[in-house]
Design a protein around this motif. Structure first.
Motif, PDB file in Angstrom:
ATOM      1  N   GLY A 248      40.371  52.884  24.586  1.00  0.00           N
ATOM      2  CA  GLY A 248      40.360  53.012  23.126  1.00  0.00           C
ATOM      3  C   GLY A 248      41.628  52.484  22.475  1.00  0.00           C
ATOM      4  N   ILE A 249      42.355  51.607  23.195  1.00  0.00           N
ATOM      5  CA  ILE A 249      43.566  51.001  22.633  1.00  0.00           C
ATOM      6  C   ILE A 249      43.232  49.563  22.225  1.00  0.00           C
ATOM      7  N   ASP A 250      43.617  49.192  21.027  1.00  0.00           N
ATOM      8  CA  ASP A 250      43.318  47.842  20.534  1.00  0.00           C
ATOM      9  C   ASP A 250      43.934  46.791  21.465  1.00  0.00           C
ATOM     10  N   PRO A 251      43.119  45.919  22.054  1.00  0.00           N
ATOM     11  CA  PRO A 251      43.672  44.923  22.993  1.00  0.00           C
ATOM     12  C   PRO A 251      44.635  43.940  22.337  1.00  0.00           C
ATOM     13  N   ALA A 252      44.601  43.871  21.004  1.00  0.00           N
ATOM     14  CA  ALA A 252      45.539  42.974  20.317  1.00  0.00           C
ATOM     15  C   ALA A 252      46.979  43.476  20.428  1.00  0.00           C
ATOM     16  N   ARG A 253      47.146  44.683  20.963  1.00  0.00           N
ATOM     17  CA  ARG A 253      48.504  45.216  21.163  1.00  0.00           C
ATOM     18  C   ARG A 253      49.183  44.562  22.371  1.00  0.00           C
ATOM     19  N   LEU A 254      48.461  43.734  23.065  1.00  0.00           N
ATOM     20  CA  LEU A 254      49.055  43.037  24.217  1.00  0.00           C
ATOM     21  C   LEU A 254      48.822  41.535  24.064  1.00  0.00           C
ATOM     22  N   GLU A 255      49.859  40.758  24.211  1.00  0.00           N
ATOM     23  CA  GLU A 255      49.706  39.308  24.216  1.00  0.00           C
ATOM     24  C   GLU A 255      50.591  38.708  25.303  1.00  0.00           C
ATOM     25  N   MET A 256      50.177  37.556  25.805  1.00  0.00           N
ATOM     26  CA  MET A 256      50.995  36.883  26.812  1.00  0.00           C
ATOM     27  C   MET A 256      51.394  35.502  26.277  1.00  0.00           C
ATOM     28  N   PHE A 257      52.620  35.153  26.462  1.00  0.00           N
ATOM     29  CA  PHE A 257      53.104  33.839  26.023  1.00  0.00           C
ATOM     30  C   PHE A 257      53.786  33.144  27.195  1.00  0.00           C
ATOM     31  N   ASN A 258      53.520  31.873  27.336  1.00  0.00           N
ATOM     32  CA  ASN A 258      54.196  31.100  28.384  1.00  0.00           C
ATOM     33  C   ASN A 258      55.364  30.336  27.777  1.00  0.00           C
ATOM     34  N   LEU A 259      56.541  30.633  28.249  1.00  0.00           N
ATOM     35  CA  LEU A 259      57.740  29.976  27.717  1.00  0.00           C
ATOM     36  C   LEU A 259      58.694  29.633  28.852  1.00  0.00           C
ATOM     37  N   SER A 260      59.458  28.612  28.656  1.00  0.00           N
ATOM     38  CA  SER A 260      60.491  28.323  29.657  1.00  0.00           C
ATOM     39  C   SER A 260      61.764  29.074  29.270  1.00  0.00           C
ATOM     40  N   ALA A 261      62.689  29.185  30.207  1.00  0.00           N
ATOM     41  CA  ALA A 261      63.942  29.898  29.965  1.00  0.00           C
ATOM     42  C   ALA A 261      64.774  29.186  28.897  1.00  0.00           C
ATOM     43  N   ALA A 262      64.434  27.937  28.620  1.00  0.00           N
ATOM     44  CA  ALA A 262      65.218  27.168  27.638  1.00  0.00           C
ATOM     45  C   ALA A 262      64.720  27.363  26.208  1.00  0.00           C
TER      46      ALA A 262
END
Lengths: 230, 59
Positions: B11-25
């Motif tokens: 019952g937790i809105d899945p929009a509360r989790l997101e994944m982003f791909n980023l480099s350390a730079a």
């Protein structure tokens, strides 16, 4: 291997109601391979139960633990005292594991967290298919290594029914017609003429109809008993 | 996707989790994503788990 799927979460949540200390107990053999009840899944389920408890304002302690196998005593002995310390054990093992733990645990109830589905294989990651029914009287030598008991929806023994359609079963287009596969395989092996022999009605006493089964290898069981007596 | 599915079950809105791909730079981009996500979460309000825990403490 034994294949299962985790029960729907609301059903599991309902099971744990009224218990204060719950152990989600995973098995790292078959049900770990099918991502239903291994240590990883036990940990995720325990976390979900804790989150749900927090959400609902319910005071419940949920821990997780896993051993290599729930169907042999050697693996239990190391942890059985710890397991006995809970009000409820939610077993993520197959039904064999739930039964076996029930016999050994004493007064603590053991509930199933997964539905045990079938004996199957893993043709590719994430896909599990039933290939054996454990009927106790194997006929694979007569059917080109393809089981008509497990893989034909009607468990027919003398060829396909009228529901076969372009190699698929009338039950679902996802299911191959076992008899189509058998014929093709036996053609390939050059043994198609063997299918001309009519198979008599099966004796199902070796399968479920014969009641619970037991196999005793006397040469091993006797040695074990002698060892214990020493 | 798997964790979002588990969140929906709870019952937790899945929009509360997101994944982003980023480099350390990509420091500036990381800061930008964090700022945006925090704003988004503020609009969502406290999670149902935080609410439950708060109620539990009040009892």
């Amino acid at each position: 291997m034994i294949v299962g799927t985790q029960k729907p979460f609301p059903e599991i949540w309902e099971m744990v109601q009224g218990f204060k200390r719950v152990l989600v107990f995973g098995c790292n053999t078959c049900v770990a391979i099918c991502h239903a009840g291994g240590g990883k899944e036990a940990e995720i389920l325990a976390t979900m139960l804790r989150m749900k408890a927090a959400e609902e304002g319910v005071a419940i302690e949920v821990k997780d633990l896993a051993i290599q196998r729930h169907c042999e005593p050697e693996y239990f002995d190391q942890v059985i005292e710890e397991v006995r310390g809970y009000d409820l054990v939610l077993s993520a093992a197959c039904g064999v594991g739930v039964n076996f733990l029930t016999q050994r645990i004493g007064k603590v109830p053991v509930y199933p967290a997964i539905n045990t589905s079938f004996y199957g294989a893993v043709p590719k990651a994430g896909v599990f298919v039933e290939l054996c029914a454990g009927c106790g009287n194997c006929v694979l030598h007569l059917t080109g290594g393809i089981c008509p008991i497990a893989r034909c929806s009607k468990s027919l023994m003398n060829g396909p029914c009228g529901g076969t359609d372009k190699g698929k079963c009338e039950v679902s287009k996802e299911i191959d017609c076992a008899w189509y596969l058998i014929v093709e395989r036996m053609k390939e092996l050059g043994t198609l003429e063997k299918l001309g022999e009519i198979q008599p009605p099966r004796n199902w006493a070796t399968a479920r109809d014969g009641g619970p089964k037991r196999i005793v290898l006397e040469h091993i069981a006797e040695e074990e008993t002698a060892e214990v007596k020493k | 996707m798997y964790v979002k599915k588990l969140m929906t079950t709870l019952g937790i809105d899945p929009a509360r989790l997101e994944m982003f791909n980023l480099s350390a730079a990509q420091g500036p981009r990381w800061a930008e994503i964090c700022t945006q996500f925090i704003e988004k979460m503020r609009a969502f309000g406290p999670s149902p788990i935080a609410d439950g825990l708060r109620k539990q403490k009040c009892v």
